[in-house]
Design a protein around this motif. Structure first.
Motif, PDB file in Angstrom:
ATOM      1  N   GLU A  80       1.101  -1.136  -0.057  1.00 34.44           N
ATOM      2  CA  GLU A  80      -0.171   0.090  -0.140  1.00 34.44           C
ATOM      3  C   GLU A  80       0.713   1.359   0.071  1.00 34.44           C
ATOM      4  N   LYS A  81       0.248   2.543  -0.276  1.00 29.51           N
ATOM      5  CA  LYS A  81       0.873   3.480  -0.259  1.00 29.51           C
ATOM      6  C   LYS A  81       1.616   4.082   1.058  1.00 29.51           C
ATOM      7  N   THR A  82       2.964   4.405   1.151  1.00 33.11           N
ATOM      8  CA  THR A  82       3.583   4.861   2.246  1.00 33.11           C
ATOM      9  C   THR A  82       4.036   6.295   1.837  1.00 33.11           C
ATOM     10  N   SER A  83       4.522   7.065   3.098  1.00 35.36           N
ATOM     11  CA  SER A  83       5.120   8.515   2.817  1.00 35.36           C
ATOM     12  C   SER A  83       6.215   8.560   3.648  1.00 35.36           C
ATOM     13  N   GLY A 107       0.851   0.097   4.300  1.00 31.49           N
ATOM     14  CA  GLY A 107       0.928   1.526   4.109  1.00 31.49           C
ATOM     15  C   GLY A 107       0.299   2.237   5.296  1.00 31.49           C
TER      16      GLY A 107
END
Length: 955
Positions: A208-211, A292
């Motif tokens: 999933e999206k991470t930052s 994520g």
């Protein structure tokens, strides 16, 4: 005469007592590390992915590392405070240590914080264990999204409480070594499963999206909420790395003999903190990368993962077993505090002080029953269970415990005691630095506490405690129509699943394999009996040549396996090649096809023989280990392998009736877990021996030439060791069969290349650690089999456990390598006599409800049973572990791992003869052929020498 006897008796009693008049302590750096790991790798590991999501990559990794570094530093300072600097008297508890160095008022404050924290951790462990007991099987049966899988934790909390009442009757903290070590093994096992599932999701491209800064501020999250969540995440991390509150109690289990307890404890601190922090970094970072910014609060129970459901179940079983042990590690100081005070207050009370002998085992595991202890400890567990039922909030409770305890117990008191002990003057640079660290940790801890209390208050507004059934049932009318809607959804899901169960492009049943199952198949094959011989192999070659050889074999295997993965489908028609032999026939023609088949199936049959031998040796090792433990290490404990080989053969007859290779995913994954478990035990025992400075002599060039070893003999041994390493790294023989289990999308060759990288890197890292640590521990006299050659005798039960893991793994690995042999003969017989009912007719036989249906076939039953019988008889005739391993590696490595993959790549890519690439590939071919020839000759020579003195078929 009587006076002499009395003096001898008094001397004997004195020998059994320590300098403080208590029973002689027997703890070591290894048991202390296990105690710490049991405490430090607890439920906190499950929340780290969520914590990373709140903080992001930069702040998350930095915060976890900083907390770990602070804990290690202050714990090392605390270890020096175990004994009074003037009198040398022991401090038996953390509170006594504070009293010795800081006086009475701080002693009271410390006791209040420490024992509140220990009680709080016990509450949290009850909550976490109960959470791990619910939901997974329901989601698997009813569907991931549509199923109303709601359960109350309370019945499970009650069950945990009842179990802890029995475990709490263990009298003394130093009696918990066995429980602590088992719990530590469990903690690494479930964390490993979480890491593996996360890693599989990441490398499959489904992460999933991470930052860099974590969850993003938006409609669902205000800046204020994010700030509070960040401090709560810090609280989770602080709890995960803290263990100072039981450090003195753990140190009080160490034996007094040199080196001193503080030096041993500092080593244990380094071992445990480094191991746990590495595990945390992997678990938190991989969990965040997989899940994520929506990572659940509990990685294995918040259902970031649904499948494979049985692996989730296994992980949660490990969690429960670990927390049952960790509960006792935390509760024992509380028990001892109250019991010591009551015993001093009423010293003549029989109810409080009288012990009633109670034998609970033969191996010196005797425990006494005490009436007061029985009632007090049972009451403590009951109260803890009731509090857990009233406040079952996982993340919030974790953060609150971390915030309350981290500053005073891990930072403030250790620093103040260090200042007092070292007499650091106020105002100097060191004093100012320590006080600055104190202040910063206090402010951060205060913010963490406020954020945690805020989180608990928000959750408690909507919570209904002490319910024994799902809360859905409190509102039957409002949920009636939702229930009907979900019932319809479940029917639709079942219909869609049945439609999806179609056929693949070749008309066979739809394949369901993934990168994860393929990696597990490879690891099951690659991490086999070869891992046990690597310490011996490196001992023959030494540090330089040994490590270089293992690395080179692994690189060659990875390269050629990647080339082989591209050959699964024919380049023009796109048709599948179902076996290694089909692939060779497609690209190289008939003569190469015949030669390949001869080598491949000889190897696979040989591996089945090797696995039978190794499994039987491990079963004998269990008997020997118990015998050595009872009779002494020098006892004549001799057993024959043959009855155990027969037992293995009978077991394999049953397992061999599994009809298709792709049905083996569950067996292969279980076997892979076992392989890493026993290799981990071997590494752990070796590491413990090395860090305790008991490692044997090693050299850069391996065993030394002398009276017992000629230069010629050493040369032959080096080539035999190369054969062991070659076998350890090879798996091309079953690569195509594994690839044939993969689903069609994404393309099988891309998935297989990822599986190659994952499995080879994991196995090579394991091999390097196992071989190097084993050699460092056992030196130039390393046994041929690390766990059965009795390089280690104690702890005997851990040796037994490792050998049980070996047996379980090899039972599964046997089937992995035997299935291609079965399929070859059955395919040929089916084509030769297509109308024969004896050969082709299937008789349905249901063996499980979860879509695991199996059909019985008369020909398969007889043929597979006969194969196992023949393999067992050959194993009994030639039970030579190292020599058979080396021969298998020598015979198979060059043709199957090097020659055929390179030739097929040349054919497929149409590389012209005489070009630079063609010359490089042929040079690699030639070098590997010459080395393989030397390995084969040395192995045959070794077998002939061993066979001269061997009497087969003796029972």
């Amino acid at each position: 005469m009587r006076s002499l006897e009395q003096e001898m008796g008094a001397w004997k009693v004195a020998e059994e007592m320590d300098d403080d008049g208590r029973s002689k302590r027997t703890g070591t750096m290894w048991t202390a590390s296990a105690h710490i790991i049991t405490a430090i790798v607890g439920s906190g590991v499950l929340s780290l992915a969520w914590s990373m999501a709140q903080l992001g990559w930069l702040a998350g990794v930095a915060t976890l590392f900083i907390f770990s570094a602070i804990s290690l530093y202050t714990s090392s300072l605390l270890a020096d405070c175990y004994r009074d600097p003037l009198s040398g008297n022991r401090n038996h508890t953390y509170m006594e240590t504070v009293k010795t160095f800081l006086g009475g008022s701080k002693y009271m404050v410390c006791g209040l914080v420490q024992y509140i924290f220990l009680c709080g951790v016990s509450v949290n462990y009850t909550i976490t264990a109960s959470i791990s007991m619910v939901k997974s099987n329901c989601f698997h049966k009813e569907g991931h999204g549509a199923a109303p899988c709601k359960f109350s934790n309370n019945p499970y909390m009650i069950a945990v409480g009842i179990t802890e009442i029995f475990l709490s009757q263990i009298r003394n903290f130093h009696k918990l070594s066995w429980l602590s070590v088992i719990a530590a093994i469990m903690s690494f096992s479930y964390a490993g499963i979480g890491i593996g599932l996360s890693f599989a999701k990441v490398v499959s491209g489904e992460g999933e999206k991470t930052s860099l800064t974590g969850v993003e501020i938006g409609l669902d999250l205000t800046a204020a909420d994010k700030t509070w969540r960040m401090f709560q995440a810090m609280g989770d991390m602080a709890l995960a790395v803290a263990y100072s509150f039981i450090l003195i109690e753990v140190q009080d289990t160490l034996r007094s003999s040199p080196p001193p307890e503080n030096k041993v404890m500092k080593k244990a601190n380094v071992v445990a903190t480094c191991a746990a922090t590495t595990l945390y970094m992997m678990c938190g970072c991989l969990g965040y990368a997989a899940q994520g910014n929506h990572a659940p609060g509990n990685l294995l129970t918040g259902f970031g993962f649904y499948e494979p459901f049985w692996l989730i179940d296994l992980a949660n079983i490990f969690i429960v077993v670990h927390l049952l042990g960790a509960y006792q590690v935390m509760a024992q100081p509380v028990f001892n505090l109250v019991e010591s005070w009551v015993g001093a207050r009423w010293p003549k009370s029989k109810f409080i002080n009288e012990e009633y002998p109670l034998s609970i085992g033969k191996n010196n595991l005797a425990n006494n029953l005490n009436k007061f202890r029985l009632i007090w400890r049972s009451a403590f567990v009951v109260v803890e269970t009731l509090i857990s039922m009233a406040f079952p909030f996982f993340n919030e409770i974790l953060a609150l415990l971390g915030s309350i305890s981290y500053w005073p117990l891990t930072v403030y008191f250790p620093l103040e005691m260090h200042i007092s002990r070292s007499k650091i003057k106020r105002g100097i640079t060191k004093w100012c630095c320590l006080q600055l660290l104190n202040l910063v940790c206090f402010l951060v801890g205060l913010a963490m506490a406020v954020s945690s209390i805020r989180g608990i208050s928000k959750v408690f507004h909507t919570f209904m405690p002490f319910t024994l059934i799902s809360r859905v049932q409190y509102f039957p009318h409002s949920f009636f129509f939702i229930f009907k809607e979900r019932k319809l959804q479940r029917k639709i899901i079942r219909i869609m699943r049945s439609l999806e169960q179609g056929m693949d492009d070749d008309g066979r049943s739809k394949r369901t394999g993934t990168m994860w199952t393929a990696s597990a198949h490879i690891i099951t094959a690659i991490v086999g009996s070869g891992v046990l011989s690597l310490a011996w192999a490196i001992a023959q070659m030494g540090w330089i040549v040994g490590v270089a050889t293992l690395f080179i074999f692994s690189v060659i295997t990875l390269y050629t396996s990647s080339l082989l993965a591209d050959c699964y489908r024919a380049p023009i028609s796109g048709n599948r090649n179902y076996t290694y032999m089909d692939t060779v026939k497609t690209f190289l023609g008939g003569s190469s096809y015949t030669a390949c088949g001869l080598v491949q199936y000889a190897l696979l049959s040989g591996l089945a023989i090797g696995y039978t031998i190794t499994a039987s040796i491990s079963m004998v090792a269990i008997s020997k280990s118990n015998c050595f433990h009872r009779e002494g290490h020098g006892a004549p404990c001799k057993f024959t392998n043959n009855p155990y080989m027969i037992a293995i053969g009978i077991t394999e007859i049953f397992l061999s009736q599994i009809p298709n290779f792709h049905k083996l995913s569950w067996l292969s994954i279980v076997a892979a877990i076992m392989s890493f478990s026993y290799a981990g035990i071997g590494m752990g025992l070796s590491f413990a021996k090395v860090v305790s400075e008991k490692g044997e002599k090693t050299t850069l060039t391996g065993v030394e030439i002398g009276l017992d070893l000629t230069a010629v003999e050493k040369t032959w041994r080096i080539f035999q060791a190369m054969g062991d390493m070659a076998l350890a790294c090879a798996y091309s023989a079953i690569l195509i069969e594994v690839q044939d289990t993969l689903r069609s999308s994404p393309p099988e060759n891309k998935v297989m290349k990822k599986a190659n990288v994952v499995a080879t890197c994991a196995a090579t890292t394991l091999y390097m650690m196992c071989g190097c640590l084993g050699y460092a521990a056992q030196g130039n006299h390393a046994p041929g089999n690390l766990l059965t050659g009795f390089g280690f005798y104690e702890p005997f039960w851990l040796i037994d456990l490792a050998n049980i893991f070996i047996v379980v793994h090899l039972l599964g690995a046997y089937q992995v390598v035997a299935q291609p042999v079965f399929n070859l003969v059955e395919s040929w017989a089916g084509a030769r006599w297509p109308k024969s009912k004896f050969i082709n007719e299937e008789y349905p036989l249901s063996i499980c409800k979860n879509n695991l249906a199996i059909s019985l076939n008369k020909f398969k039953l007889i043929w597979r049973s006969a194969f196992v019988v023949v393999v067992t008889l050959i194993s009994i005739a030639f039970p030579f572990f190292n020599e058979i391993l080396a021969l298998l590696g020598a015979i198979s490595y060059w043709p199957l791992t090097v020659y055929f993959p390179l030739e097929m790549h040349i054919s497929r890519s149409k590389i012209k003869r005489g070009t630079t690439k063609w010359c490089c590939l042929q040079l690699l071919n030639l070098v590997c052929f010459l080395i393989g020839l030397a390995m084969a000759v040395s192995s045959i020579r070794g077998i002939s020498k061993a066979f001269r003195t061997f009497n087969p078929f003796t029972l």
